[in-house]
Design an enzyme around this catalytic site. Structure first.
Site, PDB file in Angstrom:
ATOM      1  N   TYR A 161      41.868 -22.666  12.339  1.00  0.00           N
ATOM      2  CA  TYR A 161      41.160 -22.246  13.551  1.00  0.00           C
ATOM      3  C   TYR A 161      41.990 -22.543  14.800  1.00  0.00           C
ATOM      4  O   TYR A 161      42.066 -21.727  15.730  1.00  0.00           O
ATOM      5  CB  TYR A 161      39.812 -22.954  13.682  1.00  0.00           C
ATOM      6  CG  TYR A 161      38.746 -22.510  12.719  1.00  0.00           C
ATOM      7  CD1 TYR A 161      38.668 -21.201  12.259  1.00  0.00           C
ATOM      8  CD2 TYR A 161      37.787 -23.404  12.267  1.00  0.00           C
ATOM      9  CE1 TYR A 161      37.679 -20.801  11.382  1.00  0.00           C
ATOM     10  CE2 TYR A 161      36.783 -23.015  11.387  1.00  0.00           C
ATOM     11  CZ  TYR A 161      36.745 -21.712  10.951  1.00  0.00           C
ATOM     12  OH  TYR A 161      35.758 -21.318  10.087  1.00  0.00           O
ATOM     13  N   HIS A 215      58.599 -11.242  19.195  1.00  0.00           N
ATOM     14  CA  HIS A 215      59.073 -12.055  18.074  1.00  0.00           C
ATOM     15  C   HIS A 215      58.443 -13.446  18.142  1.00  0.00           C
ATOM     16  O   HIS A 215      58.490 -14.104  19.159  1.00  0.00           O
ATOM     17  CB  HIS A 215      60.605 -12.166  18.115  1.00  0.00           C
ATOM     18  CG  HIS A 215      61.166 -13.015  17.036  1.00  0.00           C
ATOM     19  ND1 HIS A 215      62.236 -13.849  17.244  1.00  0.00           N
ATOM     20  CD2 HIS A 215      60.798 -13.182  15.746  1.00  0.00           C
ATOM     21  CE1 HIS A 215      62.523 -14.475  16.116  1.00  0.00           C
ATOM     22  NE2 HIS A 215      61.654 -14.095  15.200  1.00  0.00           N
ATOM     23  N   ASP A 274      58.383 -12.551  10.205  1.00  0.00           N
ATOM     24  CA  ASP A 274      59.452 -13.383  10.761  1.00  0.00           C
ATOM     25  C   ASP A 274      60.295 -13.998   9.642  1.00  0.00           C
ATOM     26  O   ASP A 274      59.749 -14.591   8.705  1.00  0.00           O
ATOM     27  CB  ASP A 274      58.846 -14.486  11.629  1.00  0.00           C
ATOM     28  CG  ASP A 274      59.842 -15.110  12.584  1.00  0.00           C
ATOM     29  OD1 ASP A 274      61.064 -14.979  12.359  1.00  0.00           O
ATOM     30  OD2 ASP A 274      59.400 -15.713  13.576  1.00  0.00           O
TER      31      ASP A 274
END
Length: 143
Positions: free
Chosen positions: A113, A22, A64
């Site tokens: 990035y 998670h 999530d």
């Protein structure tokens, strides 16, 4: 082969998706993305588009629900309000496929990035559309 599992989810990719916990993040990246040099494990999927990979990943990966933005794209350089074709497609896929659809939040290129560098893994696809990159945060499956 496994029943009801998208065949583009390779054994290595299924292992990574299952091993994530998670809050871990995974990147689905286009062919131009510097995946090998970022640091996280790179799983090659050169014959797949980022859209097909996103659809397949979301068939097994919960997003999530404990964060406001479980999906991030890379903002267009010098035009952060633009929505590239690939990102519009990603949003349609999330709306249609995710267990908890969410809006994709853009991140500035270098912030994307940096976040990708701390991801659990990067899936390098053969996607040729520019800005065909997305980061997903794994959620939980309730008992």
């Amino acid at each position: 082969m496994l029943r009801d599992i998208d065949p583009i989810l390779s054994p290595d990719l299924l292992h990574a998706l299952r091993a994530m916990g998670h809050g871990d993040e995974i990147v689905i990246a286009d062919a131009n993305f510097p995946a090998e040099g970022l640091g996280p494990r790179c799983i090659r999927a050169d014959g797949s588009s980022a859209s097909d990979m996103l659809r397949a990943a979301l068939s097994v990966l919960p997003l999530d629900t404990f964060v406001p933005d479980p999906a991030h794209s890379m903002a267009v350089v010098d035009d952060p309000d633009a929505i590239p074709e690939a990102v519009a497609d990603f949003q349609r896929i999330i709306d249609d496929t995710a267990d908890h659809p969410a809006r994709i939040a853009p991140l500035e290129r270098f912030a994307f990035y940096e976040r990708a560098a701390s991801a659990f893994a990067v899936i390098q696809t053969g996607e040729r559309r520019l800005y065909g990159n997305i980061i997903l945060k794994k959620g939980v499956i309730a008992p």
